[in-house]
Design a protein around this motif. Structure first.
Motif, mmCIF file in Angstrom:
data_model
loop_
_atom_site.group_PDB
_atom_site.id
_atom_site.type_symbol
_atom_site.label_atom_id
_atom_site.label_comp_id
_atom_site.label_asym_id
_atom_site.label_seq_id
_atom_site.Cartn_x
_atom_site.Cartn_y
_atom_site.Cartn_z
ATOM 1 N N PRO A 153 20.926 -28.648 -11.096
ATOM 2 C CA PRO A 153 20.865 -27.597 -12.117
ATOM 3 C C PRO A 153 19.936 -26.455 -11.714
ATOM 4 N N ARG A 154 20.336 -25.234 -12.057
ATOM 5 C CA ARG A 154 19.539 -24.033 -11.779
ATOM 6 C C ARG A 154 19.456 -23.186 -13.053
ATOM 7 N N GLY A 155 18.578 -22.173 -13.041
ATOM 8 C CA GLY A 155 18.504 -21.241 -14.158
ATOM 9 C C GLY A 155 19.402 -20.045 -13.919
ATOM 10 N N PRO A 156 19.620 -19.227 -14.947
ATOM 11 C CA PRO A 156 19.092 -19.326 -16.309
ATOM 12 C C PRO A 156 19.906 -20.301 -17.169
ATOM 13 N N GLN A 157 19.332 -20.674 -18.323
ATOM 14 C CA GLN A 157 20.037 -21.581 -19.219
ATOM 15 C C GLN A 157 21.050 -20.850 -20.095
ATOM 16 N N HIS A 158 20.665 -19.674 -20.596
ATOM 17 C CA HIS A 158 21.518 -18.921 -21.523
ATOM 18 C C HIS A 158 21.806 -17.532 -20.969
ATOM 19 N N VAL A 159 22.897 -16.968 -21.405
ATOM 20 C CA VAL A 159 23.281 -15.632 -20.966
ATOM 21 C C VAL A 159 22.328 -14.584 -21.538
ATOM 22 N N SER A 160 22.153 -13.495 -20.814
ATOM 23 C CA SER A 160 21.384 -12.362 -21.326
ATOM 24 C C SER A 160 22.307 -11.158 -21.438
ATOM 25 N N ALA A 161 22.122 -10.378 -22.498
ATOM 26 C CA ALA A 161 22.923 -9.168 -22.673
ATOM 27 C C ALA A 161 22.636 -8.173 -21.557
ATOM 28 N N ALA A 162 21.422 -8.217 -21.003
ATOM 29 C CA ALA A 162 21.089 -7.324 -19.892
ATOM 30 C C ALA A 162 21.999 -7.592 -18.694
ATOM 31 N N ALA A 163 22.251 -8.863 -18.400
ATOM 32 C CA ALA A 163 23.144 -9.207 -17.289
ATOM 33 C C ALA A 163 24.580 -8.803 -17.597
ATOM 34 N N LEU A 164 25.021 -9.026 -18.834
ATOM 35 C CA LEU A 164 26.368 -8.606 -19.228
ATOM 36 C C LEU A 164 26.544 -7.108 -19.039
ATOM 37 N N ALA A 165 25.557 -6.339 -19.505
ATOM 38 C CA ALA A 165 25.643 -4.879 -19.426
ATOM 39 C C ALA A 165 25.626 -4.406 -17.980
ATOM 40 N N ALA A 166 24.761 -5.008 -17.157
ATOM 41 C CA ALA A 166 24.687 -4.613 -15.750
ATOM 42 C C ALA A 166 26.001 -4.903 -15.030
ATOM 43 N N LEU A 167 26.597 -6.066 -15.312
ATOM 44 C CA LEU A 167 27.876 -6.421 -14.699
ATOM 45 C C LEU A 167 28.967 -5.462 -15.153
ATOM 46 N N ALA A 168 29.001 -5.156 -16.448
ATOM 47 C CA ALA A 168 29.998 -4.227 -16.980
ATOM 48 C C ALA A 168 29.830 -2.843 -16.367
ATOM 49 N N ALA A 169 28.588 -2.366 -16.275
ATOM 50 C CA ALA A 169 28.329 -1.045 -15.700
ATOM 51 C C ALA A 169 28.798 -0.978 -14.254
ATOM 52 N N GLU A 170 28.549 -2.057 -13.504
ATOM 53 C CA GLU A 170 28.967 -2.115 -12.106
ATOM 54 C C GLU A 170 30.482 -2.046 -11.978
ATOM 55 N N LYS A 171 31.169 -2.807 -12.825
ATOM 56 C CA LYS A 171 32.627 -2.837 -12.762
ATOM 57 C C LYS A 171 33.232 -1.510 -13.223
ATOM 58 N N LEU A 172 32.675 -0.929 -14.265
ATOM 59 C CA LEU A 172 33.187 0.350 -14.749
ATOM 60 C C LEU A 172 32.990 1.447 -13.703
ATOM 61 N N ALA A 173 31.839 1.442 -13.043
ATOM 62 C CA ALA A 173 31.574 2.433 -12.010
ATOM 63 C C ALA A 173 32.544 2.297 -10.835
ATOM 64 N N ALA A 174 33.015 1.074 -10.588
ATOM 65 C CA ALA A 174 33.956 0.824 -9.505
ATOM 66 C C ALA A 174 35.404 1.041 -9.930
ATOM 67 N N GLY A 175 35.601 1.427 -11.190
ATOM 68 C CA GLY A 175 36.944 1.674 -11.688
ATOM 69 C C GLY A 175 37.718 0.426 -12.057
ATOM 70 N N GLU A 176 37.020 -0.690 -12.198
ATOM 71 C CA GLU A 176 37.688 -1.942 -12.559
ATOM 72 C C GLU A 176 37.905 -2.024 -14.069
#
Length: 218
Positions: free
Chosen positions: A168-191
Motif C-alpha cells: 500500500p502507498r499514499g495518498p488514501q483519499h482523492v484531492s480536488a487539487a489533483a483532479l483540477a491539475a489533471l483536468a487542466a493538463e488534459k484541457l491544455a492538450a486538447g483532450e
C-alpha cells in the motif's frame, strides 16, 4: 483559466481552485457522513482564501466516482448547479484517476483502490499516474488478488485489505487539487474529459422492497 474542482466520491470532501498552472487554494475534510454539510462551506472557504468571487470561475471539475450513491451525488449536483448558474462548462474526472495522478514515486504499473463498503473496493490498474489501463470496477478483494498481486496500491481500499494489496502507498483519499491539475493538463492538450455523470457501478443501498404494496385511492 480558473477551475473550481470538487469531489465527494470518497470519505473526503475536497475542493480546490486551479488557475491552469498551479493550485490557488484548497480544502479537504474527511467525514463520510457529512458531504452535504461540508461541501458548500468548503467552497466558500477556498474562494475566500484565494480572494476571489464565485463568478471568477471559468470551469467546474467534478469527481464522477466510482463512489457510494449518497456521497457521490452531492458533488455532482453541486457541480451541475454551479455550471448552470455561472454558464460555464462542467468537466468530469474519474476519482480513481485523480488518486493515481497524485501518486508520487511510483514509476511502474500500480493499482488504485478505494473503499466501496460491503467488503468490496472500487479499483483500476494504471501503467503510470496518467494512464489507466482497465475500466473502473467494483469487486471483493479476494476475487482480484491475482490481478493485483505484487503491484503497489494507492488509496484507502488498499489499507483495508492488506492480504490482497501487499504494497500500500499514499495518498488514501482523492484531492480536488489533483483532479483540477489533471483536468487542466488534459484541457491544455486538447483532450476531451468525461461527461459529469456518475460512475455508480452498482445499485444504491436504499431500494424499494420487492413486496412493496401499492395503495391507490378508491
Amino acid at each position: 483559466m480558473l477551475l473550481l474542482a470538487v469531489d465527494t466520491a470518497t470519505p473526503a470532501v475536497t475542493v480546490a481552485l486551479h488557475d491552469g498552472t498551479a493550485t490557488v487554494a484548497e480544502s479537504s475534510q474527511v467525514d463520510a457522513r457529512r458531504h452535504g454539510e461540508l461541501l458548500l462551506p468548503a467552497v466558500d472557504r477556498v474562494l475566500a482564501e484565494a480572494g476571489l468571487a464565485l463568478d471568477a470561475v471559468t470551469g467546474i471539475v467534478v469527481g464522477i466516482g466510482p463512489g457510494p450513491y449518497t456521497g457521490l451525488r452531492v458533488g455532482l449536483m453541486t457541480a451541475d448547479t454551479f455550471g448552470l448558474a455561472l454558464d460555464v462548462p462542467v468537466h468530469g474526472v474519474c476519482t480513481l484517476d485523480g488518486l493515481a495522478y497524485a501518486a508520487e514515486g511510483i514509476e511502474g504499473p500500480f493499482v488504485v483502490a478505494t473503499d466501496a463498503r460491503r467488503k468490496e473496493v472500487y479499483w483500476a490498474r494504471y501503467a503510470d499516474p496518467r494512464t489507466r489501463v482497465t475500466e473502473a470496477a467494483v469487486d471483493r478483494p479476494a476475487d482480484i488478488a491475482e490481478a493485483v498481486a505484487g503491484l503497489p496500491a494507492v488509496g484507502a481500499g488498499a489499507l483495508l485489505y492488506p492480504e490482497t494489496f501487499t504494497d500500500p502507498r499514499g495518498p488514501q483519499h482523492v484531492s480536488a487539487a489533483a483532479l483540477a491539475a489533471l483536468a487542466a493538463e488534459k484541457l491544455a492538450a486538447g483532450e476531451e474529459l468525461p461527461e459529469p455523470r456518475p460512475l455508480y457501478l452498482r445499485r444504491p443501498d436504499a431500494q424499494v422492497p420487492k413486496n412493496y404494496k401499492v395503495v391507490t385511492p378508491k
